[in-house]
Enzyme design. Structure first.
Site, PDB file in Angstrom:
ATOM      1  N   THR A  83      -6.276   2.632  53.008  1.00  0.00           N
ATOM      2  CA  THR A  83      -6.576   3.702  53.606  1.00  0.00           C
ATOM      3  C   THR A  83      -6.949   3.313  55.139  1.00  0.00           C
ATOM      4  OG1 THR A  83      -7.917   5.932  53.758  1.00  0.00           O
ATOM      5  CG2 THR A  83      -8.922   3.534  52.616  1.00  0.00           C
ATOM      6  N   LYS A 122     -21.533  28.026  61.838  1.00  0.00           N
ATOM      7  CA  LYS A 122     -21.439  27.264  60.893  1.00  0.00           C
ATOM      8  C   LYS A 122     -21.158  25.744  61.695  1.00  0.00           C
ATOM      9  CE  LYS A 122     -15.979  27.308  61.369  1.00  0.00           C
ATOM     10  NZ  LYS A 122     -16.024  28.199  62.465  1.00  0.00           N
ATOM     11  N   ARG A 160      -9.947   0.849  56.368  1.00  0.00           N
ATOM     12  CA  ARG A 160      -9.800   0.904  57.956  1.00  0.00           C
ATOM     13  C   ARG A 160      -8.367  -0.134  58.188  1.00  0.00           C
ATOM     14  NH1 ARG A 160     -13.753  -1.663  61.443  1.00  0.00           N
ATOM     15  NH2 ARG A 160     -12.075  -1.059  63.020  1.00  0.00           N
ATOM     16  N   ASN A 192      34.595  -7.257  20.077  1.00  0.00           N
ATOM     17  CA  ASN A 192      34.211  -7.238  21.639  1.00  0.00           C
ATOM     18  C   ASN A 192      33.795  -5.674  21.910  1.00  0.00           C
ATOM     19  OD1 ASN A 192      33.999  -9.543  22.725  1.00  0.00           O
ATOM     20  ND2 ASN A 192      35.820  -9.730  23.744  1.00  0.00           N
ATOM     21  N   ASP A 199      -9.485   5.202  56.329  1.00  0.00           N
ATOM     22  CA  ASP A 199     -10.859   5.737  56.215  1.00  0.00           C
ATOM     23  C   ASP A 199     -11.796   4.371  56.372  1.00  0.00           C
ATOM     24  OD1 ASP A 199     -10.185   8.252  56.141  1.00  0.00           O
ATOM     25  OD2 ASP A 199     -10.180   8.311  53.993  1.00  0.00           O
ATOM     26  N   VAL A 202      36.718 -15.811  26.836  1.00  0.00           N
ATOM     27  CA  VAL A 202      36.930 -14.347  26.857  1.00  0.00           C
ATOM     28  C   VAL A 202      35.921 -13.669  25.651  1.00  0.00           C
ATOM     29  CG1 VAL A 202      38.335 -12.492  26.274  1.00  0.00           C
ATOM     30  CG2 VAL A 202      39.095 -14.378  27.367  1.00  0.00           C
ATOM     31  N   ASP A 210      -1.144   4.476  49.232  1.00  0.00           N
ATOM     32  CA  ASP A 210      -1.614   5.251  50.527  1.00  0.00           C
ATOM     33  C   ASP A 210      -2.530   6.221  49.753  1.00  0.00           C
ATOM     34  OD1 ASP A 210      -2.121   5.957  53.112  1.00  0.00           O
ATOM     35  OD2 ASP A 210      -0.678   7.555  52.779  1.00  0.00           O
ATOM     36  N   THR A 222      -4.085   9.079  52.029  1.00  0.00           N
ATOM     37  CA  THR A 222      -3.701  10.251  52.651  1.00  0.00           C
ATOM     38  C   THR A 222      -2.366  10.909  52.160  1.00  0.00           C
ATOM     39  OG1 THR A 222      -5.221   9.851  54.463  1.00  0.00           O
ATOM     40  CG2 THR A 222      -3.938  11.631  54.788  1.00  0.00           C
TER      41      THR A 222
END
Length: 1207
Positions: free
Chosen positions: A794, A664, A848, A969, A796, A445, A492, A494
């Site tokens: 990623t 643009k 990738r 205890n 990319d 105990v 990660d 993104t």
């Protein structure tokens, strides 16, 4: 099982090569049930010889049989629907036109034929919801995904009770309680030396242990339940929306949950794709970042055009066997994409699509279902389980030895004539035997660590509460401590390192440069600065030209659900924030101001921030151009096309014959067509070689940092009576019908009569990028200083990934160009396990990459012994988040799937909160280890003291009574847990190296303190117990019972004060680890036990409570505590001996760990530990993983693993 309850369950019996599997599932809906069963059964058994179903509802049973047998090929496939869900899934995972040609023989009409649908009329089914009886539904199901059912409070309590430590404590409590009742009821009364009866209160120990169990279980379950409620609120279903589908030749509005395979769905800008599908008409741009991690917009074209272009590309590049969606030919032409993934979002365009996969068979649904796996035990759980086992084993061994010794002496006293117990009657002998048994059980105990789970629970609850205030929702309490041991973070890019919002981060207007990505504001001015400091930077005229170009030359529009107040809520940098506001923000999710292409929304956001445009005015500015821009009207719009890479608009200026052409687009193309440049003061200069070189360098700088360069320019057509000028028509012979100018001529043709003065004029160049979140750079550096390696994953390309990794300090300028620092996913995937282990220590960027690559990365790092954290916000991140030791998801921008897979939710989307998680995780780990150090000191001392004093006593009684042990205890369990588990992180906590997975719970420095302090306490208590008579009663040859009780009470008092000051010593743990010099270890941070003492009021309160209660016990404890009044000398001895823990603690901390390791008899201890703790059984049961076996073992690790009995 009661037969009457069979209608709630389905029993599936599957026979395969004599193996017998049983799957039992409760089902609220048969559709959900069958999908779950099919997925599980399909993973376990791929070849089913026969299936038997026992169910009351025969319709449901036959449905399940048909679904199983069709999907796993046990019977002939349906003639009506020849393709299985697995085959259709191959169209989307990954997206593949090659697979389309294989499944449908390259013919679009076969798509409609095999799915039993029509391109214009859709599927033919009953109008009501009785489609569940249709074979289409039986085979492919509908678009429902089983909802996550949260655990109830009672379920959490039940799970907590099944913890191994809780079972051990419960057993000890029951045994202690029953023995205490036996003593109370059947044992004869005992008296103290003064004749007062001693109350039998041993049963209270059992109650105390059981109370500790109840507190731990309920506190832990309550914390978990609160997190469950918060998480359920975060993921409250918002996806149930209506969508237009074509059925039976009619357009109808249905819930997305009722979509079936073969449905023709109408999609438009802003829609989230509800199911995997193929675009059959129209064009659009999709954002698939949440599903694939790809931050660039993906252009989608119809199936007919895609197949035609795909065939042309294959003919041009016949040697390219990998040519498919996502790849390019040798000439750089990309394969067209017509496949829509569930969960992606349409940014622009509209169209119709045919559904090919729904529900759990879709990419979104299958990812969600893959999360339903049991998590691995955390490093803390593994170590604490072993610790509890080891303490119990040693306690049982000590109790067994004590019992044998006392029992042998009992036999001698009983059987030898003249022995002390020889003449006792059988009842008295039985009572003596029970005393021996009770004393032995007392050892167990005392050894049982009932305070350990309480300390863990308190530390985790305290830390997670503080983390919630800082914006971190800890779903899994254990993840908090695990993060403190983290050695690697796979992040990660993104939405985690970056904001997942394409923004203007850098550029130049006129000759004024700006940088909106420099959050520290240590370099250049912002875009707001250069447009709003009049006369110093950009002129008002240039500002008007730029704003006109951005507003009018755009197809993006305002989001009606957006409010400007959302910007502050979504910024993710609010420090301690209101919890309710955070929950509301997460429920709403990230809401962008504008909807459209990422380039146009980035420019519009810059206009709001820097050019003074107010949200809500965009449409008004476009319709009332004369009020805002002095523009009479818009005469021609030239939309963006990927072939020319620019967009333009022609306007007529108010009150003049001047037409202005705004353009643009890609920086190189637009700037190469310019002859002039606008300066900040609105003057115009002709471009010479020097200015052209400067422009090219500016574009190159943006490209090197992975920014997409966009040029803004304009061209004035002076004295133009009507539009278009004759010179700019495509066909002058047909100019009456052709009323628009040729885009190519507008950009490049020079009019001779104006000497080129109406040529293109460059107004500015901007760099667009998904910007880093604020604080990411500093957070990465802090993690690296703390010994935590950050790796970026990623989708990319590798060039872009390297640039972003350098920007956020994952790569440094020194190692940026090293080949081993970055790698592409396909290459990483092909490596062998040994090769991956070899390159991972240096690898920082995985480009990738697919979700499978990230999963392999996390799995390999874990196999190498790392404690791995993974971060992500998209659905594609879910497998890695679930596999990692700790998964972090974004609260606001994260998907439901990512949050479901994660352990900790960053509620402010602030990556820097990971640093706080590491800090608090380490604080939890250190607090638990401090408590373990303190408890083991008390444990070792109490067990040995009880053992020796019981053997030495003629009455087989310990110097510490049961009530005294109960108070000890309470000190070493409940109160110490409260004191040590509620400490705050040290200022230097992030300067230490992580421990990792293989480091034992008890390190050499901890062992050194445990053995040193335990030795001190044993020496002092033995001297006082066995030599107390000579010290305090030197003139008495024999002492009275009262004097003996005084000495015993003094031993108890000294023992408690030793624990009192040891508790202070335990405030320091591993601050000196790794320091081998004696002199260098003599520092305040290593030796000052009182450092930052007043920051933890819990600790001060507990110390005051222990001290005051001990004084009260010694003065008023009397008979219950077996206390006799103490003399002043005894009080001084007890307190002074207790204070010896402080100088001894300082001496122990000065001694280097290496010296202790040299002195320590390691081999002898190894042998004893190996057999006494039954370690040989563990070695037979488990072997190290393949990855770990390939790793070298350091000397310190070798010592730690062998010298630690409780790791």
């Amino acid at each position: 099982m009661d037969p009457h309850s069979w209608h709630y369950y389905i029993y599936i019996c599957i026979y395969k090569r004599n193996n017998f599997y049983i799957c039992t599932y409760y089902y609220p809906s048969i559709g959900i049930l069958t999908d779950q069963v099919c997925d599980i059964v399909g993973r376990k058994v791929r070849e089913i010889d026969s299936i038997r179903i026992m169910t009351i509802n025969n319709e449901h049973g036959s449905l399940l049989v048909r679904r199983l047998t069709h999907r796993y090929g046990t019977v002939q496939k349906s003639d009506e629907f020849p393709l299985t869900t697995e085959q259709l899934n191959e169209l989307h995972s990954p997206k593949s036109l090659k697979m389309f040609n294989k499944l449908f023989q390259g013919k679009e009409e076969n798509l409609y034929k095999f799915l039993r649908t029509d391109k214009t009329k859709g599927i033919t089914i009953p109008d009501d919801k009785s489609y569940t009886k249709e074979e289409r539904y039986m085979i492919y199901s509908d678009n429902r995904i089983p909802e996550r059912v949260g655990k109830t409070f009672l379920q959490l309590v039940w799970e907590a009770l099944h913890d191994k430590t809780m079972i051990l404590l419960t057993g000890a409590a029951i045994v202690s309680f029953l023995l205490g009742l036996y003593e109370l009821i059947y044992q004869p009364p005992q008296y103290d030396p003064e004749g007062n009866p001693i109350r039998q209160v041993d049963w209270i120990e059992g109650i105390a242990i059981m109370t500790a169990v109840v507190v731990v279980v309920f506190v832990g379950a309550l914390n978990d339940y609160q997190k469950e409620l918060q998480f359920a609120r975060l993921n409250k279903k918002k996806e149930d929306r209506d969508i237009i589908v074509i059925r039976n030749g009619n357009e109808i509005l249905i819930s997305i949950h009722d979509i079936l395979v073969g449905d023709i769905i109408n999609l438009q800008t802003g829609d989230v794709v509800p199911a995997d599908s193929i675009l059959i008409s129209g064009t659009c741009e999709a954002d698939e970042s949440s599903m694939t991690g790809e931050s660039d917009t993906i252009k989608k074209i119809d199936l007919t055009t895609s197949l035609k272009l795909y065939e042309e590309l294959k003919q041009r590049d016949p040697q390219n066997t990998t040519l498919d969606i996502g790849y390019s030919t040798k000439d750089g032409d990309k394969v067209p994409d017509c496949i829509l993934i569930s969960g992606s979002k349409l940014l622009s365009g509209l169209g119709k699509a045919v559904v090919t996969a729904v529900g759990t068979n879709s990419i979104y649904g299958s990812t969600m279902m893959s999360l339903k796996v049991e998590p691995d035990p955390t490093p803390l759980q593994e170590r604490l389980s072993q610790l509890a086992d080891s303490i119990s084993v040693y306690g049982c061994v000590a109790a067994m030895i004590l019992f044998l010794v006392l029992f042998f002496r009992f036999l001698v006293y009983t059987m030898v004539p003249g022995g002390r117990f020889h003449d006792l009657d059988p009842a008295q002998k039985g009572s003596k035997f029970m005393n021996i048994f009770i004393t032995a059980v007392t050892i167990i105990v005392v050894a049982v660590p009932e305070g350990l789970p309480l300390a863990v629970t308190l530390a985790l609850a305290f830390a997670t509460t503080r983390m919630t205030k800082d914006g971190n929702l800890v779903r899994n309490l254990r993840a908090c401590e695990t993060m403190g041991s983290a050695t690697a973070v796979c992040s990660d890019k993104t939405g985690t390192l970056t904001e997942n919002i394409m923004s203007i981060v850098r550029g130049v207007f006129g000759d004024s440069h700006f940088d909106d990505g420099d959050y520290d504001r240590t370099t250049q001015q912002t875009s707001h600065d250069i447009f709003n400091k009049q006369g110093q930077y950009c002129s008002k005229e240039l500002k008007n030209v730029v704003l006109s170009n951005i507003v009018l030359n755009s197809t993006a529009f305002e989001n009606k659900d957006y409010s400007p107040e959302h910007d502050d809520e979504q910024s993710g940098n609010q420090g301690t924030v209101d919890h309710e506001d955070l929950m509301t923000s997460i429920e709403r999710g990230r809401i962008e101001a504008y909807i459209g292409s990422k380039t146009e929304t980035a420019l519009l956001n810059m206009s709001r921030k820097a050019l003074g445009m107010q949200f809500g005015n965009l449409q008004e500015m476009r319709t009332k151009t004369n009020e805002f821009f002095q523009i009479e009207k818009i005469v021609q719009v030239i939309p963006f096309e990927s072939s020319r890479k620019w967009a333009g608009v022609v306007v007529k200026l108010q009150g003049s014959d001047t037409y202005r052409f705004f353009v643009k687009g890609a920086a190189e193309i637009v700037s190469n067509s310019c002859r002039y440049k606008t300066l900040s003061n609105n003057n115009t200069v002709e471009l010479n070689d020097g200015l052209l070189t400067d422009i090219k360098e500016e574009i190159n700088k943006l490209a090197v940092d992975a920014l997409r360069a966009i040029s803004l320019a304009h061209r004035d057509f002076l004295n133009c009576k009507s539009w278009p000028p004759k010179e700019f028509l495509n066909n002058t012979e047909d100019n009456e019908e052709n009323v628009e100018a040729s885009p190519e001529l507008l950009l490049g043709k020079v009019l001779k009569e104006n000497n080129g003065k109406d040529s293109m004029t460059l107004d500015g160049i901007v760099g667009i990028q998904d910007p880093l979140r604020k604080g990411v750079r500093d957070s990465v550096l802090q993690c690296q200083r703390a010994g935590v390696t950050i790796r970026m994953v990623t989708g990319d390309n590798i060039t872009t990934a390297r640039a972003i990794a350098r920007n956020c300090n994952i790569l440094t300028p020194e190692n940026f160009a090293e080949s081993g620092r970055a790698m592409e996913g396909p290459q990483f995937r092909k490596l062998t396990k040994e090769e991956r282990i070899e390159i991972l220590p240096n690898l920082r960027v995985l480009a990738r990459s697919s979700p499978e690559d990230k999963r392999i990365l996390v799995e390999t790092l874990k196999g190498m012994g790392n404690v791995v954290a993974a971060t992500g916000d998209g659905t594609n991140d879910a497998p890695a988040l679930k596999l990692a030791d700790v998964g972090f998801s974004m609260g606001i921008s994260g998907t439901e799937v990512a949050r479901e897979a994660s352990d900790i939710i960053l509620m402010t989307d602030d990556f820097s909160a990971i640093v706080d998680a590491i800090k608090w995780g380490r604080c939890v780990s250190i607090s638990i280890k401090k408590f373990i150090q303190f408890q083991l000191i008390v444990n070792v001392t109490a067990v040995i003291l009880t053992f020796v004093s019981s053997v030495a006593s003629e009455d087989e009684t310990s110097v510490l009574t049961a009530v005294q042990l109960l108070w000890v205890n309470l000190i070493m369990d409940t109160l110490a847990a409260l004191a040590l588990a509620t400490d705050k992180p040290d200022p230097s906590i992030m300067e230490r190296k992580p421990r990792g997975r293989s480091t034992p719970l008890i390190t050499p420095s901890t062992w050194k303190m445990i053995l040193g302090q335990a030795t001190l306490q044993l020496v002092i208590t033995f001297i006082l117990h066995f030599g107390g008579q000579k010290i305090f009663f030197p003139n008495d040859k024999t002492i009275t019972g009262f004097q003996q009780q005084q000495l015993n009470a003094m031993t108890f008092n000294t023992f408690v004060w030793l624990q009192f000051f040891t508790l202070i010593v335990s405030r320091k743990l591993d601050e000196g680890d790794g320091i081998t010099s004696w002199r260098e270890r003599m520092t305040k941070i290593n030796l000052d036990f009182f450092q930052d003492l007043f920051r933890n009021y819990y600790f001060l309160t507990v110390m005051a409570l222990i001290g005051s209660c001990q004084v009260l016990i010694m003065f008023y404890g009397g008979a219950p505590f077996s206390i006799a009044p103490q003399t002043p000398a005894m009080w001084k001895t007890a307190v002074l001996c207790g204070t010896l823990s402080l100088p001894i603690g300082i001496l122990i901390r000065i001694i280097p760990d290496e010296v202790a390791m040299t002195i320590f008899p390691r081999r002898l201890f190894d042998k004893l530990n190996y057999y006494v703790s039954f370690e040989f059984l563990r070695h037979k049961q488990g072997t190290p993983s393949d990855e770990e076996s390939l790793l070298p073992e350091t000397d310190e690790e070798a010592f730690s693993s062998s010298a630690s009995a409780f790791y």
